[in-house]
Write a protein that holds these residues in place. Sequence first.
Motif, mmCIF file in Angstrom:
data_model
loop_
_atom_site.group_PDB
_atom_site.id
_atom_site.type_symbol
_atom_site.label_atom_id
_atom_site.label_comp_id
_atom_site.label_asym_id
_atom_site.label_seq_id
_atom_site.Cartn_x
_atom_site.Cartn_y
_atom_site.Cartn_z
ATOM 1 N N ILE A 232 0.871 -1.173 0.000
ATOM 2 C CA ILE A 232 0.000 0.000 0.000
ATOM 3 C C ILE A 232 0.905 1.220 0.000
ATOM 4 C CG2 ILE A 232 -1.708 1.323 1.295
ATOM 5 C CD1 ILE A 232 -2.706 -1.289 2.527
ATOM 6 N N CYS A 233 0.788 2.039 -1.011
ATOM 7 C CA CYS A 233 1.610 3.250 -1.047
ATOM 8 C C CYS A 233 0.883 4.368 -0.336
ATOM 9 C CB CYS A 233 1.874 3.665 -2.494
ATOM 10 S SG CYS A 233 3.250 2.776 -3.176
ATOM 11 N N MET A 234 1.575 4.979 0.598
ATOM 12 C CA MET A 234 0.963 6.062 1.353
ATOM 13 C C MET A 234 1.406 7.399 0.771
ATOM 14 S SD MET A 234 -0.850 4.704 3.741
ATOM 15 C CE MET A 234 -1.061 5.943 5.024
ATOM 16 N N PRO A 235 0.521 8.396 0.824
ATOM 17 C CA PRO A 235 0.915 9.728 0.358
ATOM 18 C C PRO A 235 1.986 10.316 1.273
ATOM 19 C CG PRO A 235 -1.396 9.701 1.099
ATOM 20 C CD PRO A 235 -0.853 8.330 1.320
ATOM 21 N N GLY A 236 2.801 11.222 0.740
ATOM 22 C CA GLY A 236 3.962 11.726 1.478
ATOM 23 C C GLY A 236 3.673 12.815 2.502
ATOM 24 N N GLY A 237 2.777 13.743 2.227
ATOM 25 C CA GLY A 237 2.563 14.878 3.135
ATOM 26 C C GLY A 237 1.753 14.493 4.360
ATOM 27 N N VAL A 238 1.879 15.276 5.439
ATOM 28 C CA VAL A 238 1.210 14.924 6.698
ATOM 29 C C VAL A 238 -0.322 14.825 6.571
ATOM 30 C CG1 VAL A 238 0.833 15.561 9.112
ATOM 31 C CG2 VAL A 238 3.074 15.902 8.082
ATOM 32 N N PRO A 239 -1.015 15.851 6.045
ATOM 33 C CA PRO A 239 -2.489 15.743 6.011
ATOM 34 C C PRO A 239 -2.962 14.571 5.165
ATOM 35 C CG PRO A 239 -1.780 17.983 5.499
ATOM 36 C CD PRO A 239 -0.551 17.147 5.521
ATOM 37 N N ASP A 240 -2.299 14.339 4.023
ATOM 38 C CA ASP A 240 -2.721 13.239 3.145
ATOM 39 C C ASP A 240 -2.428 11.887 3.787
ATOM 40 O OD1 ASP A 240 -3.519 15.063 1.293
ATOM 41 O OD2 ASP A 240 -1.677 14.979 0.124
ATOM 42 N N PHE A 241 -1.284 11.788 4.452
ATOM 43 C CA PHE A 241 -0.923 10.539 5.132
ATOM 44 C C PHE A 241 -1.934 10.236 6.245
ATOM 45 C CE2 PHE A 241 1.120 7.737 8.091
ATOM 46 C CZ PHE A 241 1.996 6.955 7.353
ATOM 47 N N ALA A 242 -2.237 11.264 7.047
ATOM 48 C CA ALA A 242 -3.184 11.081 8.159
ATOM 49 C C ALA A 242 -4.550 10.652 7.629
ATOM 50 C CB ALA A 242 -3.312 12.377 8.964
ATOM 51 N N ARG A 243 -4.978 11.270 6.524
ATOM 52 C CA ARG A 243 -6.287 10.952 5.951
ATOM 53 C C ARG A 243 -6.348 9.494 5.491
ATOM 54 N NH1 ARG A 243 -6.302 14.412 1.765
ATOM 55 N NH2 ARG A 243 -6.662 16.110 3.230
ATOM 56 N N ALA A 244 -5.210 8.969 5.020
ATOM 57 C CA ALA A 244 -5.184 7.624 4.433
ATOM 58 C C ALA A 244 -4.852 6.529 5.446
ATOM 59 C CB ALA A 244 -4.157 7.599 3.289
#
Length: 285
Positions: A232-244
């Motif tokens: 599972i690839c996670m997004p790099g930035g904090v808000p996007d990572f937290a959301r995912a």
Amino acid sequence: MIPTETVYGLGARMRDPLAVASIFRAKGRPANHPLIVHLHDLSQLGEIAASWPEYALELAANFWPGPLTLVLPKRSSVPDEVTGGLDTVAVRIPNHPLTLALLRELGEPVVAPSANLFTEVSPTRIEHLSPKLLDSVAMVLDGGPSEVGIESTVLDCTLEEPVILRPGSVGSQDIQEAIGLAVGTGGLDEKKKSPGHHPRHYAPQVTLHLTDEPLGDRPGLGFALPTTPFQICMPGGVPDFARALYDALHQLDRMGIQEAWIQAPPRTGDWEAVWDRLTRATHRV
Ligand code: TXA
Ligand code: MG
């Protein structure tokens, strides 16, 4: 079940003792873990809190409706069951149009813990809701995926300076900028003051390991599984990572994965809330 911008909540009218009791029963939550009271308008604050410092109003003006929970001295009319016997109460105005409309229509405070079973991962979509919990609710409001994805920042506002009890997307920097006061980080006593805080919490069924090694040949943060090339690839930035994040944990559990690795995010202050959840999710008992 009610959607909020942070995670889905298991809502009950604050003044309905049977409904409040059923929340604890449904979640398997210890009775001394206090609940957050949800309002739709700042004018209701006086019904809940006995007093508040000036900086709490500045915070409300800056961040409400939004993912910031303020802990304030409670009014005696707030039931003890709600606050787990504490003389303080946690309160916030959530930022989700459906839930704000519901709260407005109802015209009274609603208590809502995250809609997960005790120590499990909070839901950020209705697909994450546990069938066991669904059995005990009257209604599910589908408000789509939660925008923030991790629970609100809980801030103790009973002292001269505020203290963060649970990190969230509103960080100490944001708070400091809004009120011009330093934010305490809290010591052991503060941990005791927030009895809902467990070392193992937000924990999936899968055994999770944190690693500093890059995972596979794909860039960015991710979950890797030992036996398959699946990742599972996670997004790099904090808000996007937290959301995912919680969606990824729910996905691993749904697939019946036994063990997975997650690449450690940067160890900088802006990742604090994500680190808090990852540390708990990987905590071994
Ligand atoms: O984002 C959120 O806050 C979500 C959504 C549904 O609003 N709710 C949520 O509730 O996360 P819950 O019950 O899962 O977590 C409440 C947290 C716990 O860590 C609890 O200890 C703390 O808030 N808390 C509640 N009342 C408190 C009080 N009077 N003093 C200190 N901590 C309190
Ligand atoms: Mg919770």
